[in-house]
Scaffold this motif. Structure first.
Motif, PDB file in Angstrom:
ATOM      1  N   ILE A 159      -9.080  -1.694  -2.373  1.00  0.00           N
ATOM      2  CA  ILE A 159      -8.429  -0.979  -1.272  1.00  0.00           C
ATOM      3  C   ILE A 159      -9.360  -0.932  -0.056  1.00  0.00           C
ATOM      4  CG2 ILE A 159      -7.622   1.278  -0.500  1.00  0.00           C
ATOM      5  CD1 ILE A 159      -6.585   1.667  -3.410  1.00  0.00           C
ATOM      6  N   GLY A 160     -10.662  -0.771  -0.312  1.00  0.00           N
ATOM      7  CA  GLY A 160     -11.636  -0.718   0.788  1.00  0.00           C
ATOM      8  C   GLY A 160     -11.696  -2.019   1.514  1.00  0.00           C
ATOM      9  N   LEU A 172     -10.349  -0.673  -8.233  1.00  0.00           N
ATOM     10  CA  LEU A 172      -9.211  -0.434  -7.351  1.00  0.00           C
ATOM     11  C   LEU A 172      -9.684   0.090  -5.990  1.00  0.00           C
ATOM     12  CD1 LEU A 172      -6.207  -0.523  -6.867  1.00  0.00           C
ATOM     13  CD2 LEU A 172      -6.026   1.743  -7.933  1.00  0.00           C
ATOM     14  N   TYR A 173     -10.627   1.024  -5.985  1.00  0.00           N
ATOM     15  CA  TYR A 173     -11.169   1.524  -4.719  1.00  0.00           C
ATOM     16  C   TYR A 173     -11.845   0.405  -3.933  1.00  0.00           C
ATOM     17  CZ  TYR A 173     -10.319   6.536  -5.113  1.00  0.00           C
ATOM     18  OH  TYR A 173      -9.737   7.767  -5.170  1.00  0.00           O
ATOM     19  N   LYS A 215       0.834  -1.201   0.000  1.00  0.00           N
ATOM     20  CA  LYS A 215       0.000   0.000   0.000  1.00  0.00           C
ATOM     21  C   LYS A 215       0.872   1.255   0.000  1.00  0.00           C
ATOM     22  CE  LYS A 215      -1.205   1.712   3.714  1.00  0.00           C
ATOM     23  NZ  LYS A 215      -0.690   3.017   4.017  1.00  0.00           N
ATOM     24  N   THR A 259     -10.978   2.448 -11.867  1.00  0.00           N
ATOM     25  CA  THR A 259     -10.867   3.184 -10.605  1.00  0.00           C
ATOM     26  C   THR A 259     -11.799   2.583  -9.558  1.00  0.00           C
ATOM     27  OG1 THR A 259     -10.347   5.242 -11.792  1.00  0.00           O
ATOM     28  CG2 THR A 259     -11.112   5.462  -9.522  1.00  0.00           C
ATOM     29  N   ASP A 260     -13.025   2.273  -9.960  1.00  0.00           N
ATOM     30  CA  ASP A 260     -13.990   1.668  -9.042  1.00  0.00           C
ATOM     31  C   ASP A 260     -13.492   0.344  -8.479  1.00  0.00           C
ATOM     32  OD1 ASP A 260     -15.758   3.759  -9.352  1.00  0.00           O
ATOM     33  OD2 ASP A 260     -17.110   2.683 -10.712  1.00  0.00           O
TER      34      ASP A 260
END
Length: 84
Positions: free
Chosen positions: A83-84, A79-80, A17, A76-77
């Protein structure tokens, strides 16, 4: 795409991260300095691929997106979400 990935919650995850956050900042700075839209998108897609493969394992990006047309919002969605 009905793929299942596991992310081990350990020190290695935090190291990945931190490394990807630094790379994201560099990518964003380069994007802001570049007015060539194609180059900007290419840079973004390379980052998405690298980030998803780092978190989910080599080849994960290709398993998720396959031969679909590249879409910044979609990547992007995802990846988010990861990460979430």
């Amino acid at each position: 795409e009905d793929q299942h990935f596991e992310i081990p919650f350990n020190q290695g995850l935090f190291e990945k991260k931190d490394k990807l956050l630094k790379e994201a900042q560099k990518t964003l700075e380069a994007t802001n300095a570049d007015s060539d839209e194609k180059e900007t998108l290419d840079r973004a897609f390379k980052f998405f691929k690298k980030a998803l493969d780092a978190f989910l394992g080599k080849g994960a990006h290709d398993k998720i997106f396959g031969s679909r047309k590249q879409d910044v919002i979609e990547e992007t969605d995802v990846l988010y979400f990861v990460i979430g």
